[in-house]
Design a protein around this motif. Structure first.
Motif, short mmCIF file in Angstrom:
data_model
loop_
_atom_site.label_atom_id
_atom_site.label_comp_id
_atom_site.label_asym_id
_atom_site.label_seq_id
_atom_site.Cartn_x
_atom_site.Cartn_y
_atom_site.Cartn_z
N PRO A 111 32.21 39.10 27.18
CA PRO A 111 32.18 39.34 28.63
C PRO A 111 30.84 38.91 29.23
O PRO A 111 29.84 38.71 28.53
CB PRO A 111 32.37 40.85 28.73
CG PRO A 111 31.82 41.39 27.45
CD PRO A 111 32.16 40.35 26.41
N LEU A 112 30.82 38.80 30.55
CA LEU A 112 29.58 38.46 31.25
C LEU A 112 28.58 39.60 31.18
O LEU A 112 27.36 39.38 31.12
CB LEU A 112 29.87 38.11 32.71
CG LEU A 112 30.62 36.81 32.97
CD1 LEU A 112 30.94 36.67 34.46
CD2 LEU A 112 29.80 35.62 32.51
N VAL A 113 29.09 40.82 31.20
CA VAL A 113 28.24 42.01 31.16
C VAL A 113 28.78 42.94 30.08
O VAL A 113 30.00 43.13 29.98
CB VAL A 113 28.23 42.73 32.52
CG1 VAL A 113 27.37 44.00 32.44
CG2 VAL A 113 27.72 41.81 33.62
N ALA A 114 27.89 43.50 29.29
CA ALA A 114 28.31 44.40 28.22
C ALA A 114 28.03 45.85 28.61
O ALA A 114 26.96 46.16 29.13
CB ALA A 114 27.57 44.09 26.92
N SER A 223 21.34 40.12 13.13
CA SER A 223 22.23 39.09 13.67
C SER A 223 22.89 39.56 14.95
O SER A 223 22.98 38.81 15.94
CB SER A 223 23.30 38.73 12.63
OG SER A 223 22.75 38.06 11.54
N LEU A 224 23.35 40.81 14.96
CA LEU A 224 24.00 41.35 16.14
C LEU A 224 23.00 41.61 17.25
O LEU A 224 23.30 41.41 18.44
CB LEU A 224 24.74 42.64 15.79
CG LEU A 224 26.06 42.45 15.03
CD1 LEU A 224 26.64 43.80 14.64
CD2 LEU A 224 27.07 41.66 15.86
N ARG A 225 21.82 42.08 16.90
CA ARG A 225 20.78 42.29 17.92
C ARG A 225 20.42 40.97 18.60
O ARG A 225 20.30 40.90 19.82
CB ARG A 225 19.54 42.91 17.27
CG ARG A 225 19.67 44.40 17.00
CD ARG A 225 18.51 44.95 16.18
NE ARG A 225 17.20 44.52 16.65
CZ ARG A 225 16.54 45.03 17.70
NH1 ARG A 225 17.11 46.01 18.41
NH2 ARG A 225 15.34 44.61 18.03
N LEU A 226 20.26 39.93 17.79
CA LEU A 226 19.95 38.61 18.35
C LEU A 226 21.09 38.11 19.23
O LEU A 226 20.86 37.60 20.33
CB LEU A 226 19.67 37.63 17.22
CG LEU A 226 19.52 36.16 17.61
CD1 LEU A 226 18.38 35.96 18.60
CD2 LEU A 226 19.30 35.30 16.37
N ASP A 227 22.32 38.25 18.76
CA ASP A 227 23.46 37.76 19.53
C ASP A 227 23.57 38.50 20.86
O ASP A 227 23.86 37.88 21.89
CB ASP A 227 24.75 37.93 18.72
CG ASP A 227 25.95 37.37 19.44
OD1 ASP A 227 25.93 36.18 19.81
OD2 ASP A 227 26.91 38.14 19.67
N ALA A 228 23.34 39.81 20.84
CA ALA A 228 23.37 40.57 22.09
C ALA A 228 22.29 40.10 23.05
O ALA A 228 22.51 39.96 24.26
CB ALA A 228 23.22 42.06 21.79
N GLY A 233 20.87 39.29 27.39
CA GLY A 233 19.48 39.50 27.75
C GLY A 233 18.77 40.43 26.77
O GLY A 233 19.41 41.12 25.97
N PRO A 234 17.43 40.46 26.81
CA PRO A 234 16.66 41.16 25.78
C PRO A 234 16.92 42.66 25.67
O PRO A 234 16.81 43.23 24.58
CB PRO A 234 15.20 40.88 26.19
CG PRO A 234 15.26 40.51 27.64
CD PRO A 234 16.58 39.82 27.81
N ASP A 235 17.26 43.30 26.77
CA ASP A 235 17.47 44.76 26.71
C ASP A 235 18.72 45.14 25.93
O ASP A 235 18.87 46.31 25.56
CB ASP A 235 17.57 45.33 28.13
CG ASP A 235 16.25 45.25 28.88
OD1 ASP A 235 15.20 45.09 28.22
OD2 ASP A 235 16.27 45.35 30.12
N ALA A 236 19.61 44.19 25.68
CA ALA A 236 20.87 44.51 25.00
C ALA A 236 20.68 44.79 23.52
O ALA A 236 21.54 45.42 22.89
CB ALA A 236 21.86 43.36 25.19
N GLY A 281 34.01 31.97 25.95
CA GLY A 281 34.09 32.37 27.35
C GLY A 281 32.79 32.40 28.11
O GLY A 281 32.80 32.60 29.33
N ARG A 282 31.65 32.17 27.43
CA ARG A 282 30.37 32.26 28.13
C ARG A 282 29.89 30.88 28.56
O ARG A 282 28.85 30.39 28.12
CB ARG A 282 29.36 32.98 27.26
CG ARG A 282 29.66 34.45 27.08
CD ARG A 282 29.76 35.21 28.42
NE ARG A 282 28.55 35.04 29.21
CZ ARG A 282 27.49 35.84 29.11
NH1 ARG A 282 27.52 36.87 28.27
NH2 ARG A 282 26.43 35.63 29.86
N THR A 283 30.67 30.26 29.44
CA THR A 283 30.33 28.92 29.92
C THR A 283 29.14 28.95 30.87
O THR A 283 28.62 27.89 31.24
CB THR A 283 31.53 28.29 30.63
OG1 THR A 283 31.98 29.16 31.68
CG2 THR A 283 32.68 28.07 29.65
N ASP A 284 28.68 30.14 31.25
CA ASP A 284 27.51 30.25 32.11
C ASP A 284 26.21 30.04 31.35
O ASP A 284 25.16 29.80 31.97
CB ASP A 284 27.47 31.65 32.75
CG ASP A 284 27.42 32.75 31.70
OD1 ASP A 284 28.34 32.78 30.85
OD2 ASP A 284 26.48 33.56 31.73
#
Length: 305
Positions: A111-114, A223-228, A233-236, A281-284
């Motif tokens: 999604p665009l926003v998690a 890996s998941l932290r980096l992907d998020a 963005g970094p706060d994720a 889906g993240r074409t942005d």
């Protein structure tokens, strides 16, 4: 073998036969950029069943053997993942190495926003997986980094991959540190959101286990932290760690080290990964944005080392 049009006829007949004597494939949809693996819709006994067919060349079945071994172990441990329905390890029946798996409910689109629930759910899924202690074997090798099929840091050192001063300095810093100790656990090895399935904010399973193995839990967690961080963005990255620690029941150690290892095992120019990100889906997200977010994640890791 697969073609752009889909799996070969022998593989389809083999898959249908594993579902039922009179079963037949009515559609085959490529799940990765229009290709392998394939979602098959199979008609049998008056109903339709969806299964996933993965194929591999006859001279390249190592990843498939790893996937089968990892899924069997994950299934026994209750980790949400597909179940193995059938395997043709030598391609004698399917005409190619093939494995048939159950299809998981949900979507892998990013999604665009998690929501915080999604991010914590990512961490919790890794913690459930990383709680499975085991020893390395020929089909579940020792892993020291995510995406074991690639070693971008080595390729940069040898001049086969583009680099930057930040990547070079980080590589020198990390190589000067001893790898952290930890109990050997099952690692997925390619854990990013494209390899997860979701029903709303509920994770329904982990996909694509061909780079699994045995190693430190930090491989999957970071890996998941980096992907998020790359996608949201970094706060994720913080809520991913929170979800991991809550599910694991303890504090994660050496996170900065594994964050750096994960970031270093990405290409110097993230343009190489843009098609995969867009396919989810993240074409942005552009290569420029992904490069900037990767670098910010890496700098934060270096600051904590």
């Amino acid at each position: 073998m697969t073609t752009e049009e889909g799996p070969q006829a022998d593989a389809l007949r083999w898959a249908a036969g594993r579902v039922g004597d009179a079963a037949r494939v009515v559609s085959a949809t490529g799940l990765r950029e229009g290709g392998n693996p394939w979602m098959l819709r199979i008609e049998h006994d008056g109903r339709t069943t969806e299964v996933v067919l993965k194929t591999a060349a006859l001279d390249g079945g190592e990843g498939m053997a790893t996937e089968v071994a990892a899924l069997l172990l994950a299934n026994r441990a209750g980790v949400p993942a597909p179940r193995i329905l059938a395997v043709d390890a030598d391609g004698e029946a399917a005409g190619t190495r093939a494995v048939l798996e159950t299809a998981l409910r949900g979507r892998s689109r990013i999604p665009l926003v998690a929501t915080p629930e999604r991010l914590r759910g990512l961490g919790a899924a890794a913690a459930a997986l990383n709680a499975v202690t085991t020893e390395p074997s020929p089909v579940l090798p020792q892993r020291t980094r995510p995406i074991s099929a690639s070693d971008f840091a080595r390729d940069r050192r040898e001049g086969r991959e583009s680099s930057t001063p930040l990547l070079d300095a980080a590589d020198e810093r990390v190589n000067g540190l001893p790898a952290p100790d930890g109990a050997p656990v099952l690692v997925h090895g390619d854990l990013w959101q494209g390899n997860t399935m979701w029903d709303g904010d509920r994770l329904t399973g982990l996909l694509d286990w061909d780079m699994a193995g045995v190693g430190h839990y930090g491989i999957d967690l970071s890996s998941l932290r980096l992907d998020a961080a790359l996608t949201f963005g970094p706060d994720a990255a913080g809520p991913v760690l929170e979800g991991w620690e809550e599910r694991f029941g303890g504090e994660a150690e050496d996170v900065a080290y594994w964050d750096a290892v994960a970031a270093l095992n990405l290409p110097g120019d993230m343009a190489e990964f843009v098609p995969a990100v867009h396919d989810q889906g993240r074409t942005d997200l552009s290569a420029k944005e992904l490069n900037a977010r990767r670098d910010a994640f890496l700098r934060a890791a270096l600051d904590r080392l």
